[in-house]
Design an enzyme around this catalytic site. Sequence first.
Site, PDB file in Angstrom:
ATOM      1  N   GLU A 465     -51.767  -9.855  34.561  1.00 32.03           N
ATOM      2  CA  GLU A 465     -52.003 -10.053  33.134  1.00 32.03           C
ATOM      3  C   GLU A 465     -50.641 -10.243  32.451  1.00 32.03           C
ATOM      4  OE1 GLU A 465     -55.261  -7.809  31.827  1.00 32.03           O
ATOM      5  OE2 GLU A 465     -55.164  -8.554  29.785  1.00 32.03           O
ATOM      6  N   GLU A 730     -52.772   3.148  29.966  1.00 32.23           N
ATOM      7  CA  GLU A 730     -53.779   2.361  29.257  1.00 32.23           C
ATOM      8  C   GLU A 730     -54.945   3.241  28.806  1.00 32.23           C
ATOM      9  OE1 GLU A 730     -55.234  -0.859  31.636  1.00 32.23           O
ATOM     10  OE2 GLU A 730     -55.920  -1.967  29.870  1.00 32.23           O
TER      11      GLU A 730
HETATM   12  C1  BGC Z   1     -55.181  -5.834  27.721  1.00 24.38           C
HETATM   13  C2  BGC Z   1     -55.157  -5.076  26.425  1.00 24.38           C
HETATM   14  C3  BGC Z   1     -55.602  -6.044  25.389  1.00 24.38           C
HETATM   15  C4  BGC Z   1     -57.042  -6.288  25.695  1.00 24.38           C
HETATM   16  C5  BGC Z   1     -57.832  -7.030  24.695  1.00 24.38           C
HETATM   17  C6  BGC Z   1     -56.595  -6.141  28.008  1.00 24.38           C
HETATM   18  O1  BGC Z   1     -56.810  -6.728  29.209  1.00 24.38           O
HETATM   19  O2  BGC Z   1     -54.543  -5.170  28.734  1.00 24.38           O
HETATM   20  O3  BGC Z   1     -54.120  -4.271  26.211  1.00 24.38           O
HETATM   21  O4  BGC Z   1     -55.338  -5.737  24.088  1.00 24.38           O
HETATM   22  O5  BGC Z   1     -57.194  -6.840  26.981  1.00 24.38           O
HETATM   23  O6  BGC Z   1     -58.969  -6.377  24.561  1.00 24.38           O
END
Ligand code: BGC
Length: 872
Positions: A465, A730
Amino acid sequence: MLRTTNLKVEYKINPLGMDEPAPRFFYQLSGDSKAQSAYRIIVTAECGKTVWDSGYVASAESVQIAYKGEKLVEHTRYCWKVRVKDENGLESPWSVVEAYFETGFAETSWSAKWVSGRNGPGNLTAPERMFRDFNIPGKITKARLYITSLGLYEAYVNGEKITDDCFTPGWTDYYHRVQYQVYDVREFLREGANTLAACLAEGWFSGRIARVWMDGKPTYGNHPLLRAELHIVMENGENMKIVTDEEFRALIVEGPIRMSDIYMGETYYADRENENWRIPGGDNRKFGVPVHAENPNVEIVWQSGESVRRIMALNPVKIIKRPSGTYIVDFGQNITGRERFTLKNTVAGTTIVIKHGEMLNSDGSLYTQNLRTALATTTYTCGASDAEVYEPTFTYYGFRYLEISGWPGELIADQISAQVIHSNLEVTGTFACSSPLLNKLYSNIVWGQRGNFLDIPSDCPQRDERLGWTGDTQVFANMATFNMFSATFYTKWIDDLNSSLLNESLCFPAFAPDPIRIDKIPATGWADAGIICPWVMFNKYGDTRLLTRHFKNMCHWLDWQVANANGSFIVKNAIYGDWLNIDAKTPENFLSTAYLAGMTRLLAKIARLIGFNEEADRREIIAKEIREAFGREFFSADGEISAKTQTAALLALNFEIVPEHALKKTIEFLVNDIAVTRGLHLSTGFLGTPLLMNVLTKIGRIDLAYDLLQQTSYPGWLYPVTQGATTMWERWNSWSDKDGFGDVGMNSFNHYAYGAVGEWFFETVCGINAVSDSLGTRAFKRFKLAPQIGNSLTHAAAEYNSIYGRIRSQWKRSGAKVSWEFTVPCNTSAEIIFPTSSISHVAGLETTEGISIGKDGAIFAAPGNYRFEFTL
Ligand code: BGC
């Protein structure tokens, strides 16, 4: 007398390649005078002819002073100096440091072409190498290399790496813009034969990160491209230019880096290492083929952002040999960067495989499931030599642990280190208090920032990501700008956010830069970064240029929402909701409408600030209409809030949109839900959590705020700390002793968003607050010191090196007795709010030099250091 120090242009010390037509000057003041009454700046071209003498300008301002001289000319060095007068008209000496900036391509176009050794669609291949030999017929006085790439480059002159910058040219919205860098390469050049060379990798341009969620299809482009110009000034006054064009050569035989990709890692064959290709007459030149030129439609812009560097190195704290013979290396800290190792007497063909992970499984093996499809692996095949030193070049990893297999012999700690890599931002904040757990939390917040400030503000550094999620950074930006001087970092990113608008709606995207543009609907709380982040830049750095430059897009985002509500003002585009809330879903229309109300009011304030008064009036009216519609829709006649979640109450209170008649009940609901229903726990997600401490403080429940902050059981800020976290996670339970790992689909151990809470340490625990008002008062020119002392701490200290200088607030208490020390920097003034029930408790207040008490009882402190004792 005053002295001028810390001179910067466009937030940078002596930048090369600075193309703002009216660059802004900054300096700080020191000395025993209190304030500046006038400044004078002189700018000279090539340190000779004066192009701007401001004369004495009656002004107290020492930041954001825009150049008003002759039109700046490209490829020119401008020297500048400043002197000031103090409050009594006493002149300072001229600034002593050598201060300058150099222009780059302001208006001229590049004569270099975009070149590549590849034709047609690339397929995630090894980096390519390009070079050009040339002759310098005499001695030189000056040489500048202007260079950029679509993809990542590492450049060499006569075999030498020209910079320690990593990941150049950085990640911008490559659909529209790419930065160039400028390097002084004079020391690398010589009379006679020379070689300019570069290695070029996929990086953010055509690597997997640009193709994520696209089934591997390229987005920005097929393969990397290079563009460079070397400008040389000879002693005899003649100029020479070496540019990328069809005269450049690419090597067809690939080099030692067989694969390099941000998600996947790097594969290296040391026996293919042969640096000959990048020196004049290197013996493998026969493989060079002419490159071909392309013409991508992308603007090349100066590097307003900061370079990425190796910031520090960590040594292993533990090396464990597993029964299988593999090693687990523990660096004791989750970081972003890569390993660097040394090998002696290697045997050709030995292959070492290094995997990266943030955690270990319960059996002691490396936990990599949370990386999803990111392989994050270094594969190194030895050559035969006495000593080999290696660190990957075009990739980075998020890791605390390495799993190493194939290591020849015994691995000892001296052989391996972890290089911490991120944007090279000056540290501006420190915080410490009497709670070791809170200190660890603060350390985790800073490490979360280090880990995710690698050229763009990313969500996480480890899995497939690593994108610039806008929601994450809008909640964190205020904290970020306490910790580090982030003006350059955000200036660049905000420009990218504004150039990455969604295709259909032309609203702000969910992440920027956005190679994919898959989100059709702009998201509440994410898209709002387009307003909030520039606002933070104003608050912290007094920057109005970003507000003005991007004002149109801010208006469009809010207008788009209003237009979609068909006159109702109730909007619904919170597509990520209150992300990761704990069984407490807030309805989408509640979230969206609350944000719209808050942002409309903020936009009215911004409009007023930058002088768009009619627009400000109009926005104020709309803000009122939204607030009223919100009140009607989400509150009952007897004052009940319809959405029974902490986040709902927090948003409404934070944006001050709770109808009068519902205020008491809303506060009661919030307090009760936290303190009783949830047993002193939060239930908030990404949008609610950052508001908790500030709103509790605002409603007078500082006691509850301290208690909630210091809750150590799940869910809460300190729970991960008790579970051994060294960064922000997270999820509150990304891992726990009791239940092991959290949901593997999304389980980052380095996600800074919840670190937003750290702003409360500075603003409330130690009480350092910028005062920015609609009259244009710049951030921290006037500020407030108003610490709020909780029962549970016995001391707390914060320092913040603001744009005007160092602010300090540090208190100690013993029972009801408090001593408080603070520092107000030169050329600022602070309103002082003592945390005491009566200022008559403050010993010697009225007789302290520098303290003044206004008619309304407001207390102000002039620049200086202070110490007071009082009872609460
Ligand atoms: C990210 C988040 C982001 C989100 C959106 C995720 O995959 O890691 O931090 O804000 O997607 O909902």
